[in-house]
Design an enzyme around this catalytic site. Structure first.
Site, PDB file in Angstrom:
ATOM      1  N   LYS A   1      -8.009  -0.338   8.868  1.00 45.14           N
ATOM      2  CA  LYS A   1      -6.818   0.226   8.207  1.00 45.14           C
ATOM      3  C   LYS A   1      -5.641   0.200   9.178  1.00 45.14           C
ATOM      4  CE  LYS A   1      -5.446   4.507   5.760  1.00 45.14           C
ATOM      5  NZ  LYS A   1      -5.929   5.779   5.198  1.00 45.14           N
TER       6      LYS A   1
ATOM      7  N   SER B   1      -5.425   6.909   0.190  1.00 49.37           N
ATOM      8  CA  SER B   1      -4.504   5.948   0.735  1.00 49.37           C
ATOM      9  C   SER B   1      -5.206   4.677   1.223  1.00 49.37           C
ATOM     10  CB  SER B   1      -3.701   6.549   1.880  1.00 49.37           C
ATOM     11  OG  SER B   1      -4.559   6.951   2.907  1.00 49.37           O
TER      12      SER B   1
ATOM     13  N   SER C   1      -8.509  10.323   1.182  1.00 45.62           N
ATOM     14  CA  SER C   1      -8.109   8.926   1.310  1.00 45.62           C
ATOM     15  C   SER C   1      -9.197   7.933   1.639  1.00 45.62           C
ATOM     16  CB  SER C   1      -6.996   8.796   2.359  1.00 45.62           C
ATOM     17  OG  SER C   1      -5.837   9.437   1.888  1.00 45.62           O
TER      18      SER C   1
END
Lengths: 485, 95, 489
Positions: free
Chosen positions: A76, A151, A175
């Site tokens: 990420k 997210s 997330s």
């Protein structure tokens, strides 16, 4: 050679260690997949040259001691990676190249893993659908009009589409777990403090936690073991001996007590989710666990609490993005204040601005007691609820999300409806305890849904074991047509 | 408690974020709706509750007074949008 | 200066005004590295060479507290006779400025590390206790340099993150003199403890001054204004005086005082408002989520207390008792730890009475003239002791000693060498002296007659001539004895 699309992380590691394949072969496989999958927009940055170089070097040295020997992983884009662009999904860090490596990713590379690229996600980790990224939204491989969740949407999407054998994300309000539920993958948010936050672009400091996102529970245990550990550069890092989650993984959950909290049965809960929940209960019963009805009375206040605490901390954490030391600086602005205002006005997206403004408001003079202080008190009540229950049960079972993946654009006009996605995941972050989402089935549209297990702090082995047992009982299978290629 | 446009303007000033009228309008609506949503916390009586500042049952672990950092001027200045060999450069504050 | 009553009231035609002052002193902590990072704190380094990623607030950076800074704060608290809070919290103070890279300063708001204390001042009108409200630890900001370019400000973050102790006094001060004394006392205590070097020129000690006025006899406090960042005691005194007068003028013309922050213009000798037309700062303090509560053990505090050096007040009392000094003398000699060390070194082997005078009068005059600190004194304690001994033993007279001292200051040399080289040894042989006295009286027989017939002033003339004849080396006491005798006949 093999179609690594069907292999788990553990299997790939095993193949590399037994020399049945090379790091380069595996890396090239995923690079090919990534190159064919631009439609998904899962990646912000790829570093194929560096990856193949590292894979070649690995194959030369053949150091098989690491837990992740020679495995390429995409990460990420919130983890600072040395000399590789790290954008936080934002225009304001669009060209930022850190000169340092985050502690967690450093742990991965120390265990032999190789960086494939940086994955897309909601800007500054603020969102539940990966629709707020400056680099465009990511698409859920399950369906071309579906969000992957957020997210960590790019992470879940890449994982489900086999663009990486596993990945790591961050979870502040859900997330990791919510996108895992939306994409039919496994996502774990560890105990707060188990993984270091040093080098992770901060969103909400008392809630952020890095965690593994994998295809199955076995991989999850392996990746957690590799990434976790005490870091003295992080004052909130827990100083405890590293556990061998992978080695100690087993399905022996007989006699464990699993709590079912009544407050999670919300109004208008879709029937299929309720059914899945029941299915989960049955599987646990079959494995010999005992089911207990429990109450977490302050559950409904978790979301409003979160939407005070998280923005407050974010408003302060994001103050450093001022165009002075790094990142975007606006060309407009005749003086310092104008430069700040334009830089941040132009550099931040709408959701980030919303949260900074709310956060600033709830901390401001005259409102601090009514909002921030109040929220931190309710947070105490929420934590107390969990502490009390864990005196009687070993784990708690709930659905992960109130629905399966929704349509792109469906919730972007109403922030509250977007926030409601996190209703089941947020309480866990407020209490700092671990939780995992495992795929449990599909809704009537065929879209995956997850079930969530929660345990008390530092009980990761238990949570993994229960998840492992459930996974076997559920037998979830997902095969996607690679429509995006 | 509701929030009007002037309050949003003030908060935007405090946060150093420029807002044009259109954004001000839409953000005011959003913020009002969020604040409305969080109002429900007032249903709870928390007079006797201590705020939870940290979920970790730990206190600060200090480090020893050693000089083991710094001396990386080039690295520090490298990413700055405006700099010279020694300093960060910013527009002047209006005094 | 030797008043025995406090009298700093500002008298106008209409009223008698009292000035209320509170001070917030920022003292840079002596430590090798910064409060939350491992960069050096050394003064004067090239710009941005003592800056880490944490100091410059790069994404993902986190603070880790320096244990020695905690110790220094506790020691200072003990030196201020203050309560040490075993549990304290670090808060973020949020505001934007170019030299504040994170957009917030880590400080302490509601739960500081040190609570209430007291500092005693020795004023001419007696001793006065000044209350300390609290002491807390916080980060210093970097430096903004405005005059290197017309359009731009240059930022140096070397100082960003250095540990500061903020010491807040209660509004107990009532005059510029008291402020002068208070700042010097704080400085002295911290220098004794080694927790802050108090060097105002280098910026390691700065103060914000809060001033308000009220009519003499009134109990309520007036509205106060804060004068920020005054960096010398002299300017503090001037700023207080000018601000008090400004407030008085406003009040007497029927206006009200607006609570605001002001700056002292050293050229114009007046304060001016700092507040821009925008919102005043709202710092939005909240506990820093990257840090946990600070817990200190009582045993730690106790062990520090045991190891504390003798502080100025204790030393002063001891000097008065042990060495029979006056309070004034004692005060002067303990005001700086270096002075007290110098004094105690000298008196190891020398007469205390002579030593104290030589230090307080002669040595200080030289140091003041040459603008030197006592640790840079051209005359070492050892040599001063030798000089004092030479006087005690009668080797030289006090007057000659002054000459010797002058040479010692110039050359840094030893008195015994100088006395020998310059032949300055006192002439104390009575036979030799008698010869000189007889000679002088013989050469001035007319004056002797005048003296004997009543002109007693001529005594001094004879002494002067004897001194001349002996090149100043005659032992004054013996000369006196002999001369008196000879003049009797």
């Amino acid at each position: 050679m093999s179609d690594f699309n069907k292999s788990s992380l553990s299997e790939i590691v095993s193949l590399i260690k037994s020399k049945k394949t090379s790091s380069l072969e595996v890396t090239n496989h995923f690079i090919k997949n990534i190159e064919k999958s631009k439609k998904l927009n899962s990646f912000i940055t790829t570093c194929f040259e560096q990856s193949t170089e590292n894979a070649k070097n690995f194959d030369k040295k053949k150091n098989f001691d690491g837990l992740l020997s020679g495995v390429p992983l995409a990460i990420k884009d919130l983890f600072c990676t040395k000399n590789v662009k790290t954008t936080a999904g934002s225009k304001i860090l669009e060209n930022f190249i850190p000169t340092y490596e985050s502690s967690v990713t450093n742990n991965l590379w120390s265990e032999g893993a190789i960086l494939l690229g940086k994955l897309n996600f909601d800007e500054f980790a603020m969102g539940s659908s990966n629709e707020t990224s400056y680099f465009g939204n990511t698409i859920n491989p399950i369906g071309k009009d579906l969000v992957p969740g957020g997210s960590s949407g790019g992470s879940a999407s890449a994982l489900a589409a086999n663009l990486t054998p596993a990945t790591i994300g961050t979870d502040t309000g859900g997330s990791i777990r919510q996108p895992a539920s939306f994409t039919g993958t496994v996502g774990l948010k560890p105990t707060y403090g188990l993984c270091s936050r040093w080098g992770i672009v901060a969103f909400a400091s008392s809630l952020d936690q890095a965690g593994p996102m994998t295809k199955n529970v076995e991989d999850c245990a392996l990746l957690l073991e590799a990434m976790s550990g005490y870091d003295k550069k992080d004052s909130t890092s827990i100083n405890k001996k590293k556990e061998k989650y992978s080695k100690n993984l087993n399905e022996k959950i007989k006699g464990l007590k699993i709590g079912i909290p009544k407050e999670y049965r919300v109004d208008n809960m879709p029937k299929e989710i309720d059914n899945l929940w029941k299915k989960g209960v049955d599987i646990l019963k079959k494995s010999g666990a005992k089911i207990v009805d429990i109450s977490l009375p302050h559950t409904k206040y978790a979301l409003p609490t979160y939407y005070i605490v998280a923005p407050a901390e974010a408003s302060s954490n994001l103050a450093r993005y001022d165009g002075v030391k790094y990142g975007y600086r606006s060309k407009k602005g005749k003086n310092l204040i104008e430069m700040y205002e334009n830089t941040r006005g132009e550099g931040f997206g709408n959701e980030v601005k919303r949260r900074i403004l709310i956060g600033t408001y709830v901390l401001s003079s005259g409102y601090y007691d009514a909002y921030y202080l109040k929220a931190q008190k309710v947070r105490k009540l929420i934590k107390n609820d969990f502490d009390k229950c864990f005196k009687n049960v070993d784990a708690i079972l709930t659905p992960s999300t109130p629905s399966s993946a929704f349509k792109i654009g469906e919730k972007t006009n109403d922030p509250i409806s977007m926030y409601l996605n996190d209703i089941f995941t947020v309480p866990v972050n407020l209490a700092g305890i671990p939780a995992i989402s495992i795929p449990a089935g599909q809704d009537d549209k065929g879209h995956p849904l997850g079930l969530q297990l929660i345990t008390k702090a530092l009980d990761e082995q238990k949570i993994l074991n229960i998840a492992f047992a459930m996974e076997k009982g559920i037998g979830f299978k997902q095969s996607l047509s690679r429509w995006w290629e | 408690m509701s929030i009007d446009k002037n309050q949003v303007k003030k908060v935007a000033k405090l946060s150093r974020i420029s807002l044009d009228d259109k954004k001000l309008e839409s953000l005011s609506k959003d913020l009002a709706s969020i604040l409305n949503f969080v109002e429900q916390l007032n249903e709870l009586d928390t007079k006797k509750i201590e705020p939870l500042n940290s979920v970790i049952d730990k206190t600060l672990e200090p480090r020893s007074d050693k000089i083991d950092d710094g001396k990386i001027k080039n690295e520090i200045l490298k990413n700055s949008p405006d700099k010279n060999e020694d300093f960060f450069i910013v527009p002047k504050v209006l005094e | 200066m030797e008043k025995d009553k406090f009298d700093y009231f500002i008298k106008t035609e209409k009223n008698n005004w009292e000035v209320i002052i509170g001070l917030e002193v920022h003292a840079q902590v002596i430590s090798d590295s910064k409060l939350f990072s491992g960069s050096s704190t050394k003064f004067g380094a090239k710009p941005n060479t003592q800056v880490s990623l944490v100091d410059s607030a790069f994404p993902g950076m986190l603070p880790v507290i320096n244990e020695y800074c905690i110790e220094q704060a506790v020691k200072t608290g003990l030196g201020l006779n203050a309560k040490i809070n075993l549990h304290s919290i670090f808060d973020r103070k949020n505001y934007f400025y170019a030299d504040l890279p994170a957009g917030y300063q880590i400080s302490q708001y509601k739960n500081p590390i040190v609570g209430e204390g007291v500092v005693t001042l020795d004023m001419p009108y007696g001793s006065k206790k000044i209350g300390i409200e609290r002491l807390h630890l916080e980060q210093d900001a970097g430096k903004s340099i405005h005059d290197l370019s017309p359009d731009n400000t240059f930022v140096d973050l070397n100082r960003s993150g250095v540990a500061l102790m903020e010491i807040v006094s209660k509004p107990d001060l009532r005059s510029p003199d008291e402020v002068n004394s208070y700042v010097k006392k704080l400085r002295s205590i911290m220098r004794y403890l080694g927790t802050c070097d108090g060097n105002m020129q280098e910026g390691s000690l700065r103060a914000d001054v809060n001033v308000s006025v009220r009519k003499k006899g009134e109990k309520k406090f007036g509205t106060r204004c804060e004068i920020k960042n005054v960096n010398s005691i002299k300017f503090m005194e001037m700023a207080i005086d000018s601000e008090a007068k400004r407030q008085i003028e406003l009040l007497e013309s029927g206006k009200t005082i607006e609570q605001e922050t002001r700056l002292f213009d050293t050229k114009k000798n007046e304060t001016r408002s700092m507040r821009s037309k925008e919102e005043a700062h709202d710092y939005r303090y909240f506990p820093d989520p990257d840090l946990l509560p600070l817990e200190i053990k009582q045993s730690f505090v106790d062990s520090l207390k045991k190891k504390l050096p003798e502080l100025p007040d204790e030393k002063k009392d001891r000097f008065i008792k042990k060495f029979k000094l006056t309070p004034y003398e004692s005060n002067v000699l303990v005001s700086e730890i270096d002075i007290s060390k110098y004094f105690e070194e000298v008196i190891k082997n020398a007469d205390i009475k002579l030593a104290k005078n030589w230090i307080i009068v002669e040595l200080f005059a030289v140091l003041n003239e040459k603008n030197l600190d006592i640790k840079d004194s051209p005359v070492s304690p050892k040599n001063l002791a030798s000089l004092v001994n030479a006087i005690s033993s009668g080797e030289i007279s006090g007057k000659i000693a002054k000459k010797v001292f002058e040479i010692m200051v110039e050359t840094g040399g030893e008195p015994s060498k100088i006395i020998k080289e310059k032949g300055l040894k006192q002439q104390s042989d009575p036979k030799e002296l008698e010869k000189i006295v007889i000679k002088v009286l013989g050469e001035n027989s007319d004056k002797v007659s005048e003296y004997k017939s009543g002109k007693e002033k001529l005594y001094g003339f004879f002494v002067g001539e004897i001194m001349k004849a002996s090149s100043g080396k005659a032992n004054p006491k013996l000369v006196n004895d002999i001369l008196k005798e000879k003049l009797k006949k």
